[in-house]
Write a protein that holds these residues in place. Sequence first.
Motif, short mmCIF file in Angstrom:
data_model
loop_
_atom_site.label_atom_id
_atom_site.label_comp_id
_atom_site.label_asym_id
_atom_site.label_seq_id
_atom_site.Cartn_x
_atom_site.Cartn_y
_atom_site.Cartn_z
N ASP A 191 0.83 -1.21 0.00
CA ASP A 191 0.00 0.00 0.00
C ASP A 191 0.86 1.26 0.00
N CYS A 221 3.77 1.51 -1.48
CA CYS A 221 4.22 1.61 -2.87
C CYS A 221 3.14 2.23 -3.74
N THR A 222 1.91 1.75 -3.59
CA THR A 222 0.79 2.29 -4.37
C THR A 222 0.61 3.78 -4.09
N SER A 223 0.69 4.17 -2.82
CA SER A 223 0.53 5.58 -2.46
C SER A 223 1.64 6.44 -3.07
N ARG A 280 3.42 5.73 -5.75
CA ARG A 280 3.23 5.74 -7.20
C ARG A 280 2.12 6.72 -7.63
N ASN A 281 1.18 7.01 -6.74
CA ASN A 281 0.12 7.96 -7.04
C ASN A 281 0.57 9.41 -6.93
N MET A 282 1.78 9.65 -6.41
CA MET A 282 2.35 10.99 -6.34
C MET A 282 3.18 11.20 -7.61
N PRO A 283 2.88 12.24 -8.38
CA PRO A 283 3.58 12.42 -9.66
C PRO A 283 5.11 12.38 -9.58
N ARG A 286 6.46 8.56 -9.56
CA ARG A 286 6.00 7.55 -10.52
C ARG A 286 7.12 6.65 -11.03
N VAL A 326 2.16 -3.77 -7.95
CA VAL A 326 1.87 -2.44 -7.40
C VAL A 326 2.94 -1.42 -7.74
#
Length: 130
Positions: free
Chosen positions: A64, A66-68, A70-73, A76, A98
């Motif tokens: 989770d 990692c997912t969070s 990756r959601n920050m520009p 990425r 993820v």
Amino acid sequence: MTTKPVVLIVDDSSFNLQLLGAFLGSDYDVCVATTGEEAIEIAPDVEPDIVILDVVLPGIDGHDVCTSLRNMPQFRDLPIIFSSGNGDAETIARGRAVGGTDFLGKPVNAAALRKMVAAHTAEGRRPCSA
């Protein structure tokens, strides 16, 4: 003046944080977080060049986190190396799914860690200030 690349190590074990920090401290600026929430909070401030991320954490797990990130520009394309004592195919596959870049089993081999981090980092980031 060239600064050392910044490594954010996320692990709930103080022993692992000290060990990984000792393995990398001479060549990298090491920042640490002991929870997934802390990692997500400090990452924008420390601007890591790479993250070493434990899979099993209290609260938010490594997947989770990692997912969070990756959601920050700005994160990425950030190299994220998952680390776990459970290196089964499912754990590794979920990490890749993820957005994980690589996987490092525990106990961590110092030479393998240094080689993997060197392969995924670029020079020229600012020192850790958090």
